[in-house]
Design a protein around this motif. Structure first.
Motif, short mmCIF file in Angstrom:
data_model
loop_
_atom_site.label_atom_id
_atom_site.label_comp_id
_atom_site.label_asym_id
_atom_site.label_seq_id
_atom_site.Cartn_x
_atom_site.Cartn_y
_atom_site.Cartn_z
N GLY A 163 0.80 -1.22 0.00
CA GLY A 163 0.00 0.00 0.00
C GLY A 163 0.83 1.27 0.00
O GLY A 163 0.36 2.33 0.41
N ILE A 164 2.07 1.20 -0.48
CA ILE A 164 2.98 2.36 -0.45
C ILE A 164 2.68 3.30 -1.62
O ILE A 164 2.48 2.86 -2.75
N THR A 165 2.66 4.60 -1.33
CA THR A 165 2.46 5.61 -2.37
C THR A 165 3.74 6.45 -2.51
O THR A 165 4.63 6.39 -1.66
N LEU A 166 3.77 7.26 -3.55
CA LEU A 166 4.91 8.14 -3.80
C LEU A 166 5.24 9.00 -2.57
O LEU A 166 6.41 9.14 -2.19
N GLU A 167 4.21 9.52 -1.92
CA GLU A 167 4.41 10.42 -0.77
C GLU A 167 5.06 9.71 0.41
O GLU A 167 5.71 10.35 1.24
N ASP A 168 4.88 8.39 0.52
CA ASP A 168 5.43 7.62 1.65
C ASP A 168 6.93 7.37 1.52
O ASP A 168 7.61 7.12 2.53
N ILE A 169 7.43 7.39 0.29
CA ILE A 169 8.77 6.86 0.04
C ILE A 169 9.88 7.56 0.82
O ILE A 169 10.72 6.89 1.44
N PRO A 170 9.94 8.92 0.85
CA PRO A 170 11.05 9.55 1.58
C PRO A 170 11.14 9.10 3.04
O PRO A 170 12.23 8.78 3.53
N GLN A 171 10.00 9.03 3.72
CA GLN A 171 10.00 8.59 5.13
C GLN A 171 10.42 7.14 5.27
O GLN A 171 11.19 6.78 6.16
N ILE A 172 9.89 6.28 4.40
CA ILE A 172 10.21 4.84 4.50
C ILE A 172 11.70 4.62 4.27
O ILE A 172 12.34 3.83 4.97
N MET A 173 12.28 5.34 3.30
CA MET A 173 13.69 5.14 2.99
C MET A 173 14.61 5.59 4.14
O MET A 173 15.78 5.20 4.19
N LYS A 198 8.81 9.55 -11.40
CA LYS A 198 8.83 10.36 -10.17
C LYS A 198 9.33 9.52 -8.99
O LYS A 198 10.14 9.97 -8.18
N ILE A 199 8.81 8.29 -8.90
CA ILE A 199 9.20 7.38 -7.81
C ILE A 199 10.70 7.12 -7.82
O ILE A 199 11.36 7.11 -6.78
N LEU A 200 11.26 6.94 -9.02
CA LEU A 200 12.69 6.64 -9.14
C LEU A 200 13.57 7.83 -8.74
O LEU A 200 14.74 7.65 -8.41
N LEU A 201 13.02 9.03 -8.75
CA LEU A 201 13.77 10.19 -8.26
C LEU A 201 14.01 10.08 -6.75
O LEU A 201 15.04 10.47 -6.23
N PHE A 202 13.02 9.51 -6.04
CA PHE A 202 13.12 9.34 -4.59
C PHE A 202 13.95 8.11 -4.21
O PHE A 202 14.54 8.05 -3.14
#
Length: 205
Positions: A163-173, A198-202
């Motif tokens: 259930g991960i979205t683009l907005e979640d990625i910085p925090q998860i990483m 966009k996702i690959l930028l994060f």
């Protein structure tokens, strides 16, 4: 590391979803066709494998160990109710990638001892693509599991999923995980190719 897990919706087939992810720059694809037979998966797998080879992407098949061996896919991903990792390793030998699903540190340790190459760890939050969901991990779950892995010297790539979205990625990483696995966040966006870029930028490959 971004892993894309194939899915389908009203607009796109499994193969469409893989093509879009590859066009967006993803270089790790998992073909997941839950409840399908080897015979149903085979033609899709062969086409997906061809697309991945052309793009220079790693191609993993969910669950179907014998099929992975038959077509020489790059590897297999095994869920908690699939074949044990140690058994799959006996069948496939050392030349194939084997990933395992984990929900707890105990799962991670067990997979590590059984010879897994990476861990798919989740779910981060509730997701409709998965039946019989394990307890939700959230950010705290990843922080805890990654800390325990470090303390015990377990050095395996760990990929957050669920259930991960683009907005979640910085925090998860920031929790210590190595990568992110996505499905619906890409496929259900208005422009899947642009969303993957966009996702690959994060989280670069």
């Amino acid at each position: 590391m971004i892993q894309f897990i194939s899915h389908f919706n009203d607009k796109y087939t499994y193969l469409d979803s893989i093509r879009l992810a590859l066009e967006g720059g993803c270089r790790w694809i998992q073909l997941r066709m839950k409840d399908a037979t080897d015979e149903e998966i085979l033609p899709v797998a062969l086409e997906a494998q061809k697309m991945c080879k052309e793009a220079g992407a790693t191609f993993i098949i969910d669950d179907h160990v014998e099929l992975v061996k038959q077509i020489h896919a790059d590897g297999v991903h095994l869920g908690k109710k699939d074949m044990p990792i140690a058994e799959a390793r006996k069948i496939l030998g050392d030349d194939f990638i084997i990933g395992g699903t984990a929900n707890t540190f105990e799962d991670v340790r067990s997979h590590y001892e059984s010879g897994a190459n990476y861990i798919g760890c989740g779910p981060f939050r509730f997701t409709t693509t998965k039946k019989g969901l394990s307890p939700i991990l959230g950010l705290e779950g990843y922080i805890s599991i990654c800390a325990q892995m470090k303390a015990e010297g377990i050095n395996l790539p760990i990929v957050a999923i669920g259930g991960i979205t683009l907005e979640d990625i910085p925090q998860i990483m920031q929790t210590g995980v190595t990568g992110i696995a996505l499905s619906g966040a890409v496929l259900n966006s208005t422009n899947p190719v642009a969303e993957m870029k966009k996702i690959l930028l994060f989280c670069p490959n």
